[in-house]
Design a protein around this motif. Structure first.
Motif, PDB file in Angstrom:
ATOM      1  N   GLN A   1       1.377  -1.155   0.080  1.00 29.20           N
ATOM      2  CA  GLN A   1      -0.199   0.104  -0.198  1.00 29.20           C
ATOM      3  C   GLN A   1       0.852   1.094  -0.106  1.00 29.20           C
ATOM      4  O   GLN A   1       0.674   2.269  -1.006  1.00 29.20           O
ATOM      5  CB  GLN A   1      -1.009   0.335   0.965  1.00 29.20           C
ATOM      6  CG  GLN A   1      -1.422  -0.525   1.071  1.00 29.20           C
ATOM      7  CD  GLN A   1      -2.792  -0.662   0.431  1.00 29.20           C
ATOM      8  OE1 GLN A   1      -3.744   0.216  -0.265  1.00 29.20           O
ATOM      9  NE2 GLN A   1      -3.686  -2.178  -0.732  1.00 29.20           N
ATOM     10  N   MET A   2       1.672   0.724   1.106  1.00 30.02           N
ATOM     11  CA  MET A   2       3.057   2.208   0.625  1.00 30.02           C
ATOM     12  C   MET A   2       3.496   2.550  -0.753  1.00 30.02           C
ATOM     13  O   MET A   2       3.303   3.957  -0.949  1.00 30.02           O
ATOM     14  CB  MET A   2       4.195   2.650   1.417  1.00 30.02           C
ATOM     15  CG  MET A   2       5.026   3.076   2.511  1.00 30.02           C
ATOM     16  SD  MET A   2       6.262   2.996   0.864  1.00 30.02           S
ATOM     17  CE  MET A   2       7.032   1.143   1.392  1.00 30.02           C
ATOM     18  N   GLU A   3       3.405   1.840  -1.461  1.00 28.24           N
ATOM     19  CA  GLU A   3       4.042   1.609  -3.041  1.00 28.24           C
ATOM     20  C   GLU A   3       3.645   2.603  -3.225  1.00 28.24           C
ATOM     21  O   GLU A   3       3.946   3.278  -4.640  1.00 28.24           O
ATOM     22  CB  GLU A   3       4.681   0.818  -3.061  1.00 28.24           C
ATOM     23  CG  GLU A   3       5.430  -0.226  -2.556  1.00 28.24           C
ATOM     24  CD  GLU A   3       6.336  -1.108  -4.151  1.00 28.24           C
ATOM     25  OE1 GLU A   3       7.221  -1.596  -4.188  1.00 28.24           O
ATOM     26  OE2 GLU A   3       5.506  -2.130  -4.288  1.00 28.24           O
ATOM     27  N   LYS A   4       2.088   2.762  -3.065  1.00 30.06           N
ATOM     28  CA  LYS A   4       0.861   3.803  -4.206  1.00 30.06           C
ATOM     29  C   LYS A   4       1.284   4.882  -3.686  1.00 30.06           C
ATOM     30  O   LYS A   4       0.452   5.631  -4.382  1.00 30.06           O
ATOM     31  CB  LYS A   4      -0.260   2.658  -4.009  1.00 30.06           C
ATOM     32  CG  LYS A   4      -0.254   1.372  -4.449  1.00 30.06           C
ATOM     33  CD  LYS A   4      -1.798   0.498  -4.938  1.00 30.06           C
ATOM     34  CE  LYS A   4      -0.846  -1.056  -4.832  1.00 30.06           C
ATOM     35  NZ  LYS A   4      -2.865  -1.831  -4.359  1.00 30.06           N
ATOM     36  N   CYS A   5       1.564   5.479  -2.262  1.00 30.28           N
ATOM     37  CA  CYS A   5       1.551   6.562  -2.150  1.00 30.28           C
ATOM     38  C   CYS A   5       2.402   7.513  -3.137  1.00 30.28           C
ATOM     39  O   CYS A   5       3.331   7.217  -3.634  1.00 30.28           O
ATOM     40  CB  CYS A   5       1.782   6.938  -0.502  1.00 30.28           C
ATOM     41  SG  CYS A   5       1.216   5.549   0.705  1.00 30.28           S
ATOM     42  N   SER A   6       1.963   8.513  -2.760  1.00 32.23           N
ATOM     43  CA  SER A   6       2.275   9.839  -3.725  1.00 32.23           C
ATOM     44  C   SER A   6       2.652  11.135  -3.085  1.00 32.23           C
ATOM     45  O   SER A   6       3.225  11.659  -4.000  1.00 32.23           O
ATOM     46  CB  SER A   6       2.029   9.572  -5.761  1.00 32.23           C
ATOM     47  OG  SER A   6      -0.024  10.407  -4.673  1.00 32.23           O
ATOM     48  N   THR A   7       2.161  11.224  -2.009  1.00 37.39           N
ATOM     49  CA  THR A   7       2.367  11.970  -1.563  1.00 37.39           C
ATOM     50  C   THR A   7       2.960  11.605  -0.430  1.00 37.39           C
ATOM     51  O   THR A   7       2.600  10.727   0.318  1.00 37.39           O
ATOM     52  CB  THR A   7       1.049  13.520  -0.980  1.00 37.39           C
ATOM     53  OG1 THR A   7       0.594  12.789  -0.207  1.00 37.39           O
ATOM     54  CG2 THR A   7       1.018  13.095  -2.438  1.00 37.39           C
TER      55      THR A   7
END
Length: 239
Positions: A112-118
């Motif tokens: 899920q963290m890999e999908k974070c963009s900010t």
């Protein structure tokens, strides 16, 4: 051509020079990392199922003494997130969380963290991760205070949510009377067996909805709801 020893020596020399430089820069900027004891305290709170971990973890992760691992702010906090969840996972295993559960949870949150963009998205996910591990450890601590029959009931329910469940079935599987199951479970847990089963299924459904692509119908069938309509009604009452 340089041999392996010469290459190793050259790398070590560069690291030593870089360490001197960064140490000088930090002294000039009056920057200090948080101490080892401060860092470990938050994970000890998680291991003990203490919700103070959420406040302490947030302060440590978002505060000015956190590490600088990349000039890119998002990458920097992604690296810090991985370091944080690695420690949370290990402390929880030491505290009694099943190893597979702890590692699977870690894998899930890193994905899920890999999908974070900010950076803010990472902050929110880090808060959620701390809460998840802490509340799971809190549940483990509560189980330790329950009698063996109640603990066995809870474990059976949690491992068979995808199958039909009832007091009669628990009685048969565990070799104790239905009346005893109902009485002691309600006395120790505070709710009837049927309500505990419902809550566990709803919590599992919430996770499946959030982290998988399964439809409401598929989740309803998997968790033994009579229909997707019934599942939606029960779910909406809880959230």
């Amino acid at each position: 051509m340089l041999n392996a020893g010469e290459v190793s020596m050259a790398v070590n020399q560069k690291i030593a020079e870089a360490l001197k430089r960064i140490s000088f820069e930090h002294r000039e900027a009056d920057y200090h990392h948080h101490t080892y004891d401060e860092d470990m305290f938050q994970y000890e709170l998680i291991r003990n199922g203490d919700l103070k971990a959420l406040e302490v973890g947030k302060k440590m992760f978002e505060g000015p003494t956190t590490g600088h691992l990349s000039d890119d702010p998002v990458k920097n906090y992604q690296f810090l997130f991985v370091a944080s969840i690695t420690l949370a996972c290990r402390f929880c295993i030491e505290g009694g969380m099943p190893t597979e559960e702890a590692f699977n949870l870690s894998d899930l949150y890193i994905q899920q963290m890999e999908k974070c963009s900010t950076v803010n998205e990472i902050f929110v996910l880090h808060d959620e991760m701390f809460r998840d591990y802490t509340t799971r450890m809190q549940a483990i601590r509560r189980k330790e205070a329950f009698s063996r029959p109640v603990t066995r009931c809870m474990e059976y329910i949690e491992n068979h949510l995808q199958e039909p469940l009832s007091v009669r079935l628990l009685s048969e599987k565990l070799g104790i009377s239905e009346s005893y199951v109902s009485t002691i479970f309600k006395k120790e847990i505070g709710i009837p067996v049927s309500e505990y089963i419902r809550r566990m299924r709803i919590d599992t459904a919430k996770t499946l909805l959030q982290y998988t692509e399964f439809s409401c119908l598929e989740i309803a069938e998997y968790l033994c709801f009579s229909s997707d309509c019934h599942f939606s009604q029960v779910f909406s009452k809880c959230f």
